[in-house]
Motif scaffolding. Structure first.
Motif: not given
Length: 334
Positions: A112, A141-142, A150, A154-155, A158, A179, A186, A190
Protein backbone atom coordinates in the motif's frame (compact mmCIF):
# COMPACT_ATOMS: atom_id res chain seq x y z
CA UNK A 1 -17.17 12.75 -8.15
CA UNK A 2 -16.05 14.88 -11.08
CA UNK A 3 -17.91 14.40 -14.36
CA UNK A 4 -18.40 10.64 -14.00
CA UNK A 5 -21.16 8.48 -12.57
CA UNK A 6 -23.38 11.54 -12.36
CA UNK A 7 -26.37 9.43 -13.34
CA UNK A 8 -27.38 6.37 -11.34
CA UNK A 9 -26.44 3.33 -13.31
CA UNK A 10 -25.90 -0.38 -13.58
CA UNK A 11 -22.23 -1.23 -13.84
CA UNK A 12 -20.28 -4.46 -14.17
CA UNK A 13 -18.06 -5.90 -11.43
CA UNK A 14 -15.50 -8.13 -13.11
CA UNK A 15 -14.36 -10.30 -10.19
CA UNK A 16 -16.00 -13.39 -11.76
CA UNK A 17 -13.87 -12.89 -14.88
CA UNK A 18 -10.85 -13.73 -12.72
CA UNK A 19 -12.20 -17.30 -12.52
CA UNK A 20 -13.85 -16.78 -9.16
CA UNK A 21 -15.16 -20.16 -7.94
CA UNK A 22 -14.84 -21.80 -11.39
CA UNK A 23 -12.69 -22.02 -14.52
CA UNK A 24 -14.46 -19.75 -17.02
CA UNK A 25 -13.62 -20.27 -20.70
CA UNK A 26 -11.96 -17.28 -22.34
CA UNK A 27 -14.65 -16.90 -25.00
CA UNK A 28 -17.38 -16.92 -22.35
CA UNK A 29 -15.64 -14.22 -20.34
CA UNK A 30 -15.17 -11.96 -23.36
CA UNK A 31 -18.74 -12.57 -24.52
CA UNK A 32 -19.98 -11.47 -21.08
CA UNK A 33 -18.22 -8.11 -21.39
CA UNK A 34 -19.63 -7.74 -24.91
CA UNK A 35 -23.12 -8.51 -23.60
CA UNK A 36 -22.71 -5.83 -20.93
CA UNK A 37 -21.74 -3.29 -23.54
CA UNK A 38 -24.58 -4.22 -25.88
CA UNK A 39 -27.01 -3.83 -22.97
CA UNK A 40 -25.85 -0.30 -22.28
CA UNK A 41 -23.43 -0.89 -19.39
CA UNK A 42 -20.76 1.81 -19.38
CA UNK A 43 -19.07 1.41 -16.00
CA UNK A 44 -16.58 -1.43 -15.54
CA UNK A 45 -14.70 -2.20 -12.33
CA UNK A 46 -11.76 -4.56 -11.90
CA UNK A 47 -8.73 -5.25 -9.68
CA UNK A 48 -5.34 -6.97 -9.85
CA UNK A 49 -6.52 -9.36 -7.12
CA UNK A 50 -9.19 -10.86 -9.37
CA UNK A 51 -7.44 -13.98 -10.60
CA UNK A 52 -3.96 -12.39 -10.27
CA UNK A 53 -4.64 -10.04 -13.17
CA UNK A 54 -6.83 -12.36 -15.23
CA UNK A 55 -9.95 -10.19 -14.93
CA UNK A 56 -8.04 -7.07 -15.98
CA UNK A 57 -6.51 -8.88 -18.95
CA UNK A 58 -9.89 -10.13 -20.14
CA UNK A 59 -11.60 -6.79 -19.58
CA UNK A 60 -8.80 -4.97 -21.39
CA UNK A 61 -9.06 -7.27 -24.39
CA UNK A 62 -12.85 -6.94 -24.58
CA UNK A 63 -12.86 -3.14 -24.24
CA UNK A 64 -9.95 -2.50 -26.59
CA UNK A 65 -12.40 -2.26 -29.49
CA UNK A 66 -14.62 0.25 -27.68
CA UNK A 67 -14.22 4.07 -27.71
CA UNK A 68 -12.39 4.95 -24.49
CA UNK A 69 -14.36 8.15 -23.94
CA UNK A 70 -17.64 6.23 -23.82
CA UNK A 71 -17.09 4.25 -20.61
CA UNK A 72 -15.92 4.68 -17.02
CA UNK A 73 -13.13 2.37 -15.85
CA UNK A 74 -11.97 1.68 -12.32
CA UNK A 75 -9.45 -0.66 -10.78
CA UNK A 76 -7.65 -1.00 -7.46
CA UNK A 77 -4.28 -0.80 -5.74
CA UNK A 78 -2.79 -2.62 -2.77
CA UNK A 79 -1.46 -5.79 -4.37
CA UNK A 80 1.37 -6.19 -6.84
CA UNK A 81 1.31 -9.16 -9.21
CA UNK A 82 4.73 -10.81 -9.34
CA UNK A 83 6.26 -12.69 -12.25
CA UNK A 84 7.12 -15.50 -9.83
CA UNK A 85 4.61 -18.36 -9.83
CA UNK A 86 3.33 -20.24 -6.84
CA UNK A 87 4.66 -23.75 -6.32
CA UNK A 88 1.56 -25.91 -6.93
CA UNK A 89 2.85 -28.58 -4.57
CA UNK A 90 3.04 -26.08 -1.71
CA UNK A 91 0.20 -23.84 -2.74
CA UNK A 92 -1.95 -22.39 -0.05
CA UNK A 93 -5.44 -21.59 -1.30
CA UNK A 94 -4.67 -18.05 -0.16
CA UNK A 95 -6.84 -15.13 0.81
CA UNK A 96 -10.53 -15.79 1.19
CA UNK A 97 -10.08 -19.56 1.16
CA UNK A 98 -9.22 -19.97 -2.50
CA UNK A 99 -11.65 -17.47 -3.96
CA UNK A 100 -9.53 -17.38 -7.13
CA UNK A 101 -8.20 -20.91 -7.01
CA UNK A 102 -8.75 -21.15 -10.77
CA UNK A 103 -7.09 -17.84 -11.61
CA UNK A 104 -3.52 -17.22 -12.78
CA UNK A 105 -0.84 -18.71 -10.54
CA UNK A 106 1.27 -15.57 -10.12
CA UNK A 107 2.16 -14.66 -6.58
CA UNK A 108 0.62 -11.50 -5.11
CA UNK A 109 2.53 -9.05 -2.92
CA UNK A 110 0.61 -6.75 -0.57
CA UNK A 111 1.88 -3.18 -0.96
CA UNK A 112 0.00 0.00 0.00
CA UNK A 113 3.04 2.28 -0.27
CA UNK A 114 3.35 5.20 -2.67
CA UNK A 115 5.79 3.31 -4.89
CA UNK A 116 3.62 0.21 -4.79
CA UNK A 117 0.57 2.27 -5.74
CA UNK A 118 2.29 3.81 -8.75
CA UNK A 119 3.62 0.44 -9.89
CA UNK A 120 0.20 -1.15 -9.49
CA UNK A 121 -1.42 1.55 -11.62
CA UNK A 122 1.25 1.21 -14.31
CA UNK A 123 0.78 -2.57 -14.43
CA UNK A 124 -3.01 -2.27 -14.53
CA UNK A 125 -2.88 0.18 -17.43
CA UNK A 126 -0.93 -2.40 -19.45
CA UNK A 127 -3.29 -5.25 -18.61
CA UNK A 128 -6.35 -3.09 -19.33
CA UNK A 129 -4.86 -1.83 -22.62
CA UNK A 130 -5.67 1.79 -21.83
CA UNK A 131 -3.84 5.04 -21.20
CA UNK A 132 -5.94 6.23 -18.27
CA UNK A 133 -8.09 5.20 -15.32
CA UNK A 134 -11.14 7.10 -14.13
CA UNK A 135 -11.35 5.82 -10.56
CA UNK A 136 -8.73 4.04 -8.43
CA UNK A 137 -9.74 2.32 -5.21
CA UNK A 138 -7.47 1.27 -2.35
CA UNK A 139 -8.39 -2.40 -2.03
CA UNK A 140 -9.29 -4.52 1.00
CA UNK A 141 -7.72 -2.56 3.86
CA UNK A 142 -10.11 -4.20 6.31
CA UNK A 143 -10.56 -6.90 8.92
CA UNK A 144 -11.82 -9.57 6.56
CA UNK A 145 -8.41 -9.84 4.87
CA UNK A 146 -5.94 -8.85 7.57
CA UNK A 147 -7.63 -9.62 10.88
CA UNK A 148 -6.17 -7.74 13.85
CA UNK A 149 -3.42 -6.30 11.63
CA UNK A 150 -5.80 -4.40 9.38
CA UNK A 151 -5.18 -1.04 11.04
CA UNK A 152 -1.46 -1.25 10.30
CA UNK A 153 -2.28 -1.81 6.63
CA UNK A 154 -4.72 1.10 6.76
CA UNK A 155 -1.98 3.31 8.19
CA UNK A 156 0.41 2.21 5.46
CA UNK A 157 -2.22 3.11 2.87
CA UNK A 158 -2.90 6.47 4.54
CA UNK A 159 0.77 7.42 4.31
CA UNK A 160 1.30 5.88 0.89
CA UNK A 161 -1.63 5.14 -1.41
CA UNK A 162 -3.93 7.91 -0.14
CA UNK A 163 -1.32 10.61 -0.71
CA UNK A 164 -0.21 9.21 -4.06
CA UNK A 165 -3.77 9.02 -5.37
CA UNK A 166 -4.59 12.50 -4.09
CA UNK A 167 -1.60 13.85 -6.01
CA UNK A 168 -2.55 11.93 -9.17
CA UNK A 169 -6.05 13.36 -8.93
CA UNK A 170 -4.71 16.89 -8.52
CA UNK A 171 -2.45 16.36 -11.55
CA UNK A 172 -5.40 15.12 -13.60
CA UNK A 173 -3.90 11.66 -14.12
CA UNK A 174 -6.97 10.08 -12.53
CA UNK A 175 -10.38 11.63 -12.02
CA UNK A 176 -11.29 10.16 -8.63
CA UNK A 177 -10.08 7.80 -5.92
CA UNK A 178 -11.49 6.06 -2.88
CA UNK A 179 -11.65 2.80 -0.97
CA UNK A 180 -12.86 -0.57 -2.22
CA UNK A 181 -13.69 -2.73 0.80
CA UNK A 182 -16.07 -5.32 2.19
CA UNK A 183 -16.42 -3.62 5.59
CA UNK A 184 -17.67 -0.21 6.69
CA UNK A 185 -15.06 0.51 9.40
CA UNK A 186 -12.26 1.60 7.00
CA UNK A 187 -14.71 3.88 5.23
CA UNK A 188 -15.76 5.47 8.52
CA UNK A 189 -12.13 6.16 9.43
CA UNK A 190 -11.28 7.51 5.97
CA UNK A 191 -14.26 9.86 6.11
CA UNK A 192 -12.93 11.34 9.36
CA UNK A 193 -9.44 12.07 8.03
CA UNK A 194 -8.80 15.70 7.12
CA UNK A 195 -6.05 14.91 4.63
CA UNK A 196 -7.74 12.04 2.76
CA UNK A 197 -10.80 13.51 1.02
CA UNK A 198 -11.67 10.53 -1.17
CA UNK A 199 -14.32 10.94 -3.85
CA UNK A 200 -15.94 7.51 -3.75
CA UNK A 201 -16.32 4.32 -1.78
CA UNK A 202 -16.89 0.95 -3.37
CA UNK A 203 -18.70 -0.87 -0.59
CA UNK A 204 -19.14 -4.56 -1.42
CA UNK A 205 -21.96 -6.39 0.31
CA UNK A 206 -22.52 -3.76 2.97
CA UNK A 207 -25.56 -2.14 1.41
CA UNK A 208 -27.84 -4.92 0.29
CA UNK A 209 -31.17 -6.45 1.19
CA UNK A 210 -29.36 -8.77 3.61
CA UNK A 211 -27.09 -6.24 5.29
CA UNK A 212 -27.57 -2.48 5.28
CA UNK A 213 -28.21 -1.18 8.80
CA UNK A 214 -24.72 0.05 9.71
CA UNK A 215 -24.01 1.51 6.28
CA UNK A 216 -27.36 3.29 6.37
CA UNK A 217 -26.61 4.89 9.71
CA UNK A 218 -22.85 5.43 9.59
CA UNK A 219 -21.81 5.75 5.95
CA UNK A 220 -24.58 7.17 3.79
CA UNK A 221 -25.18 10.41 5.78
CA UNK A 222 -21.46 11.24 5.90
CA UNK A 223 -21.03 10.44 2.21
CA UNK A 224 -23.75 12.97 1.43
CA UNK A 225 -22.07 15.61 3.62
CA UNK A 226 -18.69 15.22 1.89
CA UNK A 227 -20.23 14.81 -1.58
CA UNK A 228 -18.68 11.37 -1.98
CA UNK A 229 -20.37 8.72 -4.08
CA UNK A 230 -21.15 5.19 -2.97
CA UNK A 231 -20.69 2.38 -5.48
CA UNK A 232 -22.52 -0.69 -4.25
CA UNK A 233 -20.75 -3.93 -5.01
CA UNK A 234 -22.09 -7.38 -4.26
CA UNK A 235 -25.80 -6.51 -4.42
CA UNK A 236 -26.60 -10.24 -4.51
CA UNK A 237 -24.50 -10.88 -1.39
CA UNK A 238 -22.00 -13.20 -3.13
CA UNK A 239 -24.83 -14.86 -5.04
CA UNK A 240 -27.24 -16.01 -2.38
CA UNK A 241 -29.83 -13.42 -3.50
CA UNK A 242 -29.52 -14.63 -7.09
CA UNK A 243 -30.16 -18.31 -6.54
CA UNK A 244 -26.66 -19.21 -5.34
CA UNK A 245 -25.44 -20.65 -2.05
CA UNK A 246 -22.56 -18.28 -1.18
CA UNK A 247 -22.75 -15.40 1.30
CA UNK A 248 -19.70 -13.31 2.18
CA UNK A 249 -17.72 -15.51 -0.25
CA UNK A 250 -18.42 -18.58 1.87
CA UNK A 251 -21.15 -21.19 2.07
CA UNK A 252 -24.23 -19.41 3.39
CA UNK A 253 -25.31 -20.29 6.91
CA UNK A 254 -28.75 -21.78 7.67
CA UNK A 255 -29.73 -18.44 9.21
CA UNK A 256 -28.90 -16.53 6.04
CA UNK A 257 -30.67 -19.09 3.87
CA UNK A 258 -33.75 -18.78 6.06
CA UNK A 259 -33.75 -14.99 5.63
CA UNK A 260 -33.38 -15.37 1.87
CA UNK A 261 -36.30 -17.80 1.86
CA UNK A 262 -38.46 -15.20 3.62
CA UNK A 263 -37.56 -12.61 0.98
CA UNK A 264 -38.28 -15.12 -1.81
CA UNK A 265 -41.67 -15.92 -0.34
CA UNK A 266 -42.68 -12.26 -0.33
CA UNK A 267 -41.31 -11.79 -3.85
CA UNK A 268 -43.31 -14.78 -5.06
CA UNK A 269 -46.50 -13.42 -3.53
CA UNK A 270 -46.03 -10.20 -5.48
CA UNK A 271 -44.84 -11.97 -8.63
CA UNK A 272 -41.45 -10.25 -8.81
CA UNK A 273 -37.85 -11.46 -8.87
CA UNK A 274 -35.50 -11.21 -5.91
CA UNK A 275 -32.84 -9.89 -8.31
CA UNK A 276 -35.05 -6.92 -9.16
CA UNK A 277 -35.66 -6.18 -5.50
CA UNK A 278 -31.95 -6.45 -4.69
CA UNK A 279 -30.81 -4.06 -7.42
CA UNK A 280 -33.58 -1.52 -7.09
CA UNK A 281 -33.30 -1.38 -3.29
CA UNK A 282 -29.63 -0.45 -3.53
CA UNK A 283 -30.10 2.27 -6.14
CA UNK A 284 -33.00 3.84 -4.21
CA UNK A 285 -30.52 5.34 -1.75
CA UNK A 286 -29.57 8.87 -2.88
CA UNK A 287 -25.92 8.30 -1.92
CA UNK A 288 -25.52 5.37 -4.32
CA UNK A 289 -24.20 6.31 -7.77
CA UNK A 290 -23.94 2.82 -9.24
CA UNK A 291 -24.53 -0.82 -8.46
CA UNK A 292 -22.06 -3.31 -9.93
CA UNK A 293 -23.14 -6.94 -9.81
CA UNK A 294 -20.67 -9.46 -11.13
CA UNK A 295 -21.37 -11.83 -13.99
CA UNK A 296 -19.55 -14.58 -15.83
CA UNK A 297 -22.16 -15.47 -18.46
CA UNK A 298 -23.81 -13.23 -21.06
CA UNK A 299 -27.31 -14.26 -20.00
CA UNK A 300 -26.65 -12.97 -16.47
CA UNK A 301 -26.18 -9.49 -17.90
CA UNK A 302 -29.53 -9.71 -19.65
CA UNK A 303 -31.13 -10.79 -16.38
CA UNK A 304 -29.59 -7.83 -14.53
CA UNK A 305 -30.87 -5.34 -17.10
CA UNK A 306 -34.35 -6.89 -16.97
CA UNK A 307 -34.25 -6.73 -13.16
CA UNK A 308 -33.44 -3.02 -13.28
CA UNK A 309 -36.51 -2.40 -15.42
CA UNK A 310 -38.90 -4.72 -13.62
CA UNK A 311 -41.93 -3.03 -12.05
CA UNK A 312 -42.11 -3.72 -8.32
CA UNK A 313 -45.40 -2.89 -6.58
CA UNK A 314 -45.32 -0.71 -3.49
CA UNK A 315 -47.09 -3.49 -1.61
CA UNK A 316 -43.95 -5.63 -1.86
CA UNK A 317 -41.86 -3.02 -0.09
CA UNK A 318 -44.57 -2.45 2.47
CA UNK A 319 -44.56 -6.15 3.35
CA UNK A 320 -40.77 -6.22 3.44
CA UNK A 321 -40.82 -3.37 5.94
CA UNK A 322 -43.60 -4.92 7.99
CA UNK A 323 -41.59 -8.15 8.18
CA UNK A 324 -38.53 -6.11 9.28
CA UNK A 325 -36.54 -7.29 6.27
CA UNK A 326 -35.60 -3.71 5.40
CA UNK A 327 -34.78 -0.95 7.85
CA UNK A 328 -37.59 1.42 8.70
CA UNK A 329 -35.60 4.43 7.49
CA UNK A 330 -34.10 2.85 4.38
CA UNK A 331 -35.05 4.71 1.17
CA UNK A 332 -37.27 2.51 -0.99
CA UNK A 333 -37.88 2.62 -4.76
CA UNK A 334 -41.51 3.68 -4.49
Amino acid sequence: MKNILQKKQLGFGTAPLGNMFRNIPEEEALATVDAAWENGVRYFDSAPFYGAGLAELRLGEALAKRPRDEYVLSTKVGRIILDELEDPTLRDLGEKGGLFEYGRKNKLHVDYSEDGTLRSIEDSLKRLQTDRLDIVYVHDIAQDFYGDEWLSHFESARKGAFRALTRLREEGVITSWGLGVNRVEPIEIAMALDEAQPDAFLMAGRYSLLDHDRALQRVMPNAAKMNAKIIAGGPYSSGVLAGGTHFEYQKASPEIMAKVDRIKAIANRHNISVKAAALQFVLANPAVAAVIPGASRPDRITEDVAAMNEVIPAAFWQEMREQKLVAQDAPLPI
